[in-house]
Design a protein around this motif. Structure first.
Motif, PDB file in Angstrom:
ATOM      1  N   HIS A  25       0.841  -1.204   0.000  1.00 37.50           N
ATOM      2  CA  HIS A  25       0.000   0.000   0.000  1.00 37.50           C
ATOM      3  C   HIS A  25       0.874   1.252   0.000  1.00 37.50           C
ATOM      4  N   ASP A  28       2.423   1.679  -3.345  1.00 38.17           N
ATOM      5  CA  ASP A  28       1.454   1.634  -4.445  1.00 38.17           C
ATOM      6  C   ASP A  28       1.767   0.486  -5.413  1.00 38.17           C
ATOM      7  N   ASP A  30       0.360  -3.088  -6.793  1.00 35.87           N
ATOM      8  CA  ASP A  30      -0.829  -3.928  -6.862  1.00 35.87           C
ATOM      9  C   ASP A  30      -0.496  -5.402  -6.671  1.00 35.87           C
ATOM     10  N   ARG A  65      -2.319  -7.449  -3.655  1.00 41.25           N
ATOM     11  CA  ARG A  65      -2.633  -6.500  -2.581  1.00 41.25           C
ATOM     12  C   ARG A  65      -4.120  -6.472  -2.241  1.00 41.25           C
ATOM     13  N   ASP A  66      -5.002  -6.409  -3.228  1.00 43.46           N
ATOM     14  CA  ASP A  66      -6.428  -6.207  -2.949  1.00 43.46           C
ATOM     15  C   ASP A  66      -7.047  -7.383  -2.209  1.00 43.46           C
ATOM     16  N   GLY A 108      -6.830 -10.167 -10.890  1.00 40.72           N
ATOM     17  CA  GLY A 108      -6.219  -8.850 -10.760  1.00 40.72           C
ATOM     18  C   GLY A 108      -5.028  -8.643 -11.663  1.00 40.72           C
ATOM     19  N   ALA A 112      -3.862  -4.872 -13.099  1.00 41.03           N
ATOM     20  CA  ALA A 112      -2.830  -4.306 -12.218  1.00 41.03           C
ATOM     21  C   ALA A 112      -2.114  -3.153 -12.910  1.00 41.03           C
TER      22      ALA A 112
END
Length: 374
Positions: A25, A28, A30, A65-66, A108, A112
């Motif tokens: 995070h 930044d 993904d 990450r998500d 994702g 990404a």
């Protein structure tokens, strides 16, 4: 002792993964594509083969990450944590296009924007854009390094367990020290004791040597056998639960010493006190180099300190990288492997290596192996 392959404890692996996701995070990122064994185990919690040599980059673990999902290179389910489903495992493939197809199907991957990798090779530099068509490929190692530099409470417990086994091996080898014994015999005793303690993977195999009386950074000679009056250095290191535990001490060969040896140990005491004083939160890492200078001792060619964890963690404090050390700050939660070394011509060297935890109000020495009572 059981032979079942088990994943890392749940609290240990989840604490590490949370730190990695938080750093993703912050940077930044993904997706993180990891090829280094220590990074892969850090996020996955599954045992990895101990690979000490150089090898080409390959995607061993991928962290999204998500979702927090981990996709892992593994040809079997044994030892895989329950939070990594079977569908997230992929086998070893000789054709890199097969691996790219696996990455392409990760949820994702197609959307990404920024994908980090902890290493790269010319082949994967060309192929990875096929798996992440919308993404910018960036260096992901700084994110992993930042996550790993601060240890979770569970990591510190794992380090304590590894250090305890290393100290057991050290004690066994010191007990066998006497004039006439060979360095190889001392090393064998040390490795045997650590294996009996439950860990058979040494971090290094050159674990005992007679210090030279003629040169500060060399062995005593080619015979590799202990003589009367020699100062013998021991460096016990193991890889336990993925963590390196190491401790170093120096003992006189016959348990007795003259005034010159006592004076050398007193110099070592002064240096060690300076080094511990430098291990405080907010301090510049280069203060550990300054500690040698303030004690009036020559800086050794090896790093004075380095992060202790799954291999080499940040920071690495070396006289060859002084500018880098000047830019590093010590933070609570760091664990350092600190080397203390003094030498006197005609006498030999006193070497020590200790694990030091940076706390909110100072430092805690995690190693408690005894020194020669000087």
């Amino acid at each position: 002792m059981g032979t079942e392959i088990l994943p890392d404890e749940r609290a240990l692996r989840h604490g590490r993964r949370a730190r990695a996701l938080a750093q993703m995070h912050a940077d930044d990122l993904d997706i993180l594509v990891l090829g280094r064994q220590a990074n892969a185990r850090y996020v996955a919690g599954a045992q990895q083969l101990w690979v000490a040599g150089t090898r080409p980059f390959g995607p061993v673990a991928t962290l999204v990450r998500d979702t927090g999902a981990v996709h892992l290179l593994s040809t079997w389910d044994e030892g895989i944590p329950e939070d990594i489903p079977h569908d997230n495992l992929y086998g070893l493939a000789w054709n890199p296009l097969t691996t790219i197809e696996v990455l392409r199907r990760i949820d994702g991957a197609s959307t990404a924007r920024r994908v980090g990798t902890d290493a790269m090779s010319p082949t994967f530099a060309q192929l990875l854009p096929q798996a992440f068509p919308q993404a910018e490929l960036v260096d992901g190692e700084p994110a992993m390094s930042a996550a790993r530099r601060i240890k979770t409470p569970e990591e510190i417990l794992a380090l304590r367990r590894a250090l305890a086994v290393a100290q057991t091996g050290l004690a066994a080898s010191v007990a066998a020290l006497a004039p006439g014994v060979s360095e190889q015999s001392l090393i064998g005793i040390l490795l045997e004791a650590m294996a009996a303690g439950g860990i058979s993977t040494p971090a290094s195999q050159d674990s005992a040597w007679v210090t030279s009386r003629a040169h500060p950074w060399q062995r005593a000679g080619a015979q590799r056998r202990v003589g009367a009056g020699d100062l013998v250095a021991f460096s016990a290191g193991i890889l336990g639960e993925g963590y390196i535990g190491e401790v170093g001490r120096t003992w006189p060969a016959d348990g007795e010493a003259d005034a010159g040896v006592h004076a050398l140990y007193r110099r070592w005491d002064v240096l060690w006190d300076r080094l511990v004083e430098a291990c405080r939160p907010g301090a510049v890492a280069a203060d550990l180099l300054t500690a040698y200078e303030l004690a009036g001792e020559a800086l050794p060619p090896m790093p004075v300190a380095r992060g202790l964890g799954m291999g080499f963690d940040a920071p690495v404090v070396s006289p060859l990288l002084r500018q880098t050390a000047e830019a590093e700050r010590l933070e609570p939660g760091m664990v350092l492997s600190v080397t203390s070394y003094v030498w006197e011509p005609g006498v030999g060297a006193v070497f020590g290596r200790d694990a030091v935890l940076i706390t909110t109000d100072g430092a805690e020495v995690l190693t408690d192996a005894p020194h020669w009572p000087h």
